[in-house]
Structure formats: structure tokens, C-alpha cells
Design an enzyme around this catalytic site. Structure first.
Site, PDB file in Angstrom:
ATOM      1  CB  SER A 175      -0.924   0.034   1.221  1.00 25.98           C
ATOM      2  OG  SER A 175      -1.711   1.211   1.220  1.00 25.98           O
TER       3      SER A 175
ATOM      4  CE  LYS B  45      -2.866  -2.685  -0.381  1.00 22.70           C
ATOM      5  NZ  LYS B  45      -3.960  -2.491  -1.308  1.00 22.70           N
TER       6      LYS B  45
ATOM      7  CG  HIS C  90      -4.681  -0.780   4.153  1.00 22.17           C
ATOM      8  ND1 HIS C  90      -4.968  -0.305   2.882  1.00 22.17           N
ATOM      9  CD2 HIS C  90      -3.835   0.123   4.700  1.00 22.17           C
ATOM     10  CE1 HIS C  90      -4.343   0.841   2.693  1.00 22.17           C
ATOM     11  NE2 HIS C  90      -3.640   1.122   3.772  1.00 22.17           N
ATOM     12  CG  ASN C  91      -7.170  -1.715  -0.111  1.00 22.88           C
ATOM     13  OD1 ASN C  91      -6.149  -1.444   0.519  1.00 22.88           O
ATOM     14  ND2 ASN C  91      -7.150  -1.928  -1.406  1.00 22.88           N
TER      15      ASN C  91
ATOM     16  CD  GLU D 109      -7.466   3.334   0.411  1.00 25.85           C
ATOM     17  OE1 GLU D 109      -7.809   3.553  -0.775  1.00 25.85           O
ATOM     18  OE2 GLU D 109      -6.455   2.675   0.726  1.00 25.85           O
TER      19      GLU D 109
END
Length: 475
Positions: free
Chosen positions: A131, A185, A188-189, A192
Site C-alpha cells: 500500500s 491488505k 486496510h482497503n 480506507e
């Protein structure tokens, strides 16, 4: 080239692949590169890689032969079938101990499958979330590797060199077994998505209800917020976005951008994975839904001419502006805590269900730099999990419990004001509903259980005695 002297290989020279390859070379590791389209490789070598310790291979055979053993190969191609195609080609060329890393935005389920499929192969397949976008890839991303622990230790010296650095160390850690790296990940997104929607709603509140137009005033607000508990990459860039001039005409660019948000699917994957694990992530899901609704722009424009309802007055409401700005700021922070609590709860559940053994405190630490959600706030999350590694939810950590309690009234006022004037705030209201549901002793689910038993004899449990029960409701 006959000597295997290059220490690392990168397959795929789109922008992310180019940038991370240059990052690796700049940090002292001679690299080999390969791209299926030869002209892309030639352009890279003539321009960005000129004069650097980079070997350009014209075939995968030449690429593999150029690498010292054990070979360390990073695949940076489009997620999906392209990764499988590269792995199929590589499988006959690699030897015992070689490591192949998928650094793309792959679905964790594909990574899980590839780990299993490689179990009888000589090489080790390894999934790693990356990222930070183009700049992060070049100067230091947040890296989320997961898979074989021994392979991670082999890769660790390189990964720690190329990762972003903060006061708490390089932004890379072992995320866990199997598909853990790409699962982390994905979450995380998802976080986000939540962050971006919460910020967008806050801007909308300030402009539509607060009457604060884009430009210097909005920029000053977001700049001020970035100097406090909301300090983050996304708040920082928002401060710049809201006062950026339109290079194609008069006024500000923000006022000319079509209100239809795109997405690449990782937010949707987060919601699907949460549903599969039975973990509520309403703020993240609301953010995904908001993007989908925004993309229905033509349909919305037709509905605008037909549907009526509450609407804010032109020029905003008559509110005490300083207090309103403080309320929106406090609401954003409280909602952000709820959103991160959902994401960390999802990681906790996945780690337990799939035996990832993910360290949640370390996960928050490596998000402090390089990545899109980097923020000072992540230090507090790291400390929460240091205090209690088995923390069931971020909201019950005393620091965060106090932080939300202090801002709860602001979140309620902001959501109520928005709803009363027809302004949609799906992520802010979802965070509030999550907080209220999580802290309420008795929810109306007993009505649902009674309904299910009535029409389907699904049974129910009682609060005053043990066992499962069925009632003859119609008798």
C-alpha cells in the site's frame, strides 16, 4: 548474461512494478526485470532505469537464470488470471527454496488457493499486500507479507530496507500464515473506504449545512484538523484538494468533479468476508454502498426531478459556525474510531478462524507510514493491543471508550441535523448505530427470533432458563 548475480527479480513493469523495482535497486539490491511486452521493458531501461544496476531479461528463462539462489521474485501484474499465468510459466523454471511473491491487489481467496497449489512445487508461494500508491512504491510503502514464516525471514532484510520508516521502525511485519498478507491488505482497503466516505460526509456537512464554501476557509479547517487527533494522509490531501484551482477553467476543481466514485472491489471483498465470518462492519459497508449509489448518477438525476423531501436551505443553516465545525470534527473522530474497531474486529476473527496468528498491534504499527490510511491515530491502536493483545473490540479499550464518550453528543447532533435536513450521511450514521448497538444490553432481535420460530419453527433461547424452545404461536 550467464552469471546469476542479480539479488531480486520483478515481473511486471506497470507503474507500481517500475517504482518498487527502483526502490529495491536504490536500497542496494541489484535487480532483474521482465515484462511480457518487450517495448515496456525497453522504455524502462532507456529512461528510468538508465545507469542503474538493472538487468532486463527478454524471456522468463533468461530472467530466472540471472537471479542468484535462492531466487526472490516479485510478481507485480494485474490481479486474477494474469498472476496464475505467470506462476504456470515460472513453475517449470524454479528450484527448491526459490520464493515467488505476489505483490498485487489479489483477493485473499486466490492467495489461499495458490498457497495450496504450490505445496507440491519446489518454490514457495508468498502473498504480500503493498500500500502507498505510486509514491509509496518508489520511496517506501507499507508492506503486508503473509505465508511461510521461513520465507519471510529470507525476505525480511530486503523488505525492511524498502518499506516506509516511522519512529517505530520499518512499516513491514509478518502478518501471518497462508493468505494473511492479502487479507490484511483487503481490510486496510476496507478501512480506507470508510475513512474516505467519512471525510467526504464531513466536507458535505460543512459546506451544505454550515454554508462554508470550498476554498481557503475549508482548507483552513482541514489544515487545522490535521494538526490534532485527525492527523492523517487523507485529511492532509483533502486540505489541498478543497482549494485547488481548476486548470481547465475558472474557479476550483473540486466544484467541477462529477459526483460518481469509482472502486476496484477491495471494499466489497471486505464486506463479503465480514458477512462470511459473521462480523459487522457497517461503516465500511455503508462506504461501499455510498460509492455504488454515487455511480448511479443518471438514475439519481431523474429521481431528483420526481422525489421530494427535506432539504437544507440555500446557503446553509443558521448555525453557530465555530461550534458546528467542532461538532463535525468530533463526530468524524468518533466515527473513525468505530470504523477502525470494525476493521480490527474482522482481522481478529479471521486470524482465529484461519489460524493466521496476526498481531493486531503490529498491523496498526505498519500502517503508520507509507500507506493511504497512515495516521497518528494508529499509535493509539498499537498501544491498545499492547495493553491487551486479546482485546475483543477497540471500543472497550479505556482510551477509545473515553474518546468516543467525549464526542458522542457531537456525533448525535451532526447525524440528527443531517437527517432532519435530508442530507445523507451513511457512514457517520452507521458508525453511531454500531456504537449504540454494541453497547446496548437488550436489542430487538428477540422479535426476530419470535418471528422465525412462528413461521419456520427455528426455535429460540430464553433469558430465564437454559435450552432451545419452540412455541405453538397460533394455538
Amino acid at each position: 548474461m550467464t552469471n546469476a548475480t542479480q539479488k531480486f527479480g520483478v515481473i511486471g513493469l506497470a507503474v507500481m512494478g517500475e517504482n518498487i523495482a527502483l526502490n529495491i535497486e536504490r536500497n542496494g539490491f541489484p535487480i532483474s526485470v521482465y515484462n511480457r511486452t518487450a517495448s515496456v521493458t525497453e522504455k524502462f531501461m532507456k529512461e528510468r532505469a538508465e545507469g542503474k544496476n538493472v538487468f532486463a531479461a527478454t524471456s522468463l528463462e533468461e530472467f530466472v537464470a540471472s537471479l542468484e539462489r535462492p531466487r526472490r521474485i516479485l510478481i507485480m501484474v494485474k490481479a486474477g488470471g494474469a498472476v496464475d499465468a505467470v506462476l504456470k510459466q515460472l513453475s517449470t523454471l524454479l528450484e527448491e527454496g526459490d520464493i515467488v511473491i505476489d505483490g498485487g491487489n489479489s483477493n485473499w481467496k486466490d492467495t489461499e488457493r495458490r498457497v495450496e497449489e504450490s505445496s507440491d512445487k519446489p518454490y514457495v508461494f508468498f502473498g504480500m499486500g503493498v500500500s502507498g500508491g505510486e509514491e509509496g512504491a518508489l520511496y517506501g510503502p507499507s508492506l503486508m507479507p503473509g505465508g511461510d514464516r521461513q520465507a519471510y525471514e529470507e525476505l525480511r532484510p530486503i523488505l525492511e530496507k524498502i518499506a516506509a520508516k516511522t519512529d517505530s521502525g520499518p512499516c513491514v511485519t509478518y502478518c501471518g500464515r497462508g493468505s494473511a498478507g492479502h487479507f490484511v491488505k483487503m481490510v486496510h482497503n476496507g478501512i480506507e473506504y470508510g475513512d474516505m466516505q467519512l471525510i467526504a460526509e464531513s466536507y458535505d456537512l460543512l459546506s451544505t449545512l454550515g454554508g462554508i464554501e470550498s476554498g481557503l476557509e475549508q482548507q483552513a479547517i482541514f489544515t487545522d484538523w490535521n494538526n490534532g487527533e485527525l492527523q492523517s494522509f487523507l485529511i492532509d490531501i483533502t486540505a489541498k484538494i478543497v482549494n485547488h484551482p481548476d486548470s481547465q477553467g475558472d474557479g476550483l476543481l473540486i466544484d467541477k468533479i462529477k459526483d460518481a466514485a469509482g472502486q476496484k472491489g477491495t471494499g466489497k471483498w471486505t464486506t463479503i468476508s465480514a458477512l462470511e465470518l459473521g462480523v459487522p462492519v457497517p461503516t465500511i459497508t455503508a462506504a461501499v454502498d455510498a460509492r455504488i449509489v454515487s455511480s448511479m448518477r443518471d438514475e439519481r438525476l431523474k429521481a431528483t426531478r420526481q422525489l421530494t423531501g427535506a432539504a437544507p436551505p440555500t446557503g446553509g443553516l443558521r448555525v453557530e459556525q465555530d461550534r458546528f465545525i467542532t461538532d463535525v470534527r468530533s463526530a468524524l473522530y468518533a466515527a473513525k474510531i468505530c470504523s477502525y474497531a470494525q476493521g480490527m474486529a474482522l482481522l481478529r476473527a479471521a486470524s482465529k478462524e484461519r489460524d493466521y496468528d496476526t498481531d493486531l498491534g503490529e498491523t496498526a504499527r505498519i500502517w503508520k507510514g507509507g500507506c493511504i490510511i497512515r495516521a497518528a491515530f494508529l499509535d493509539d491502536i498499537t498501544q491498545a493491543f499492547k495493553r491487551n493483545p486479546d482485546l475483543m473490540n477497540l471500543l472497550v479499550d479505556q482510551f477509545f471508550a473515553n474518546a468516543v464518550a467525549e464526542r458522542e453528543e457531537s456525533l448525535r447532533r451532526v447525524v440528527a441535523l443531517a437527517c432532519g435536513h435530508g442530507l445523507p450521511v451513511p457512514a457517520l450514521s452507521a458508525s453511531l448505530a454500531y456504537y449504540d448497538s454494541y453497547r446496548r444490553e437488550r436489542l430487538p432481535a428477540y422479535i426476530i427470533q419470535a418471528q422465525r420460530d412462528y413461521f419456520g419453527a427455528h426455535t429460540f433461547e430464553r433469558i430465564d432458563m437454559e435450552g432451545s424452545f419452540h412455541e405453538e404461536w397460533s394455538s
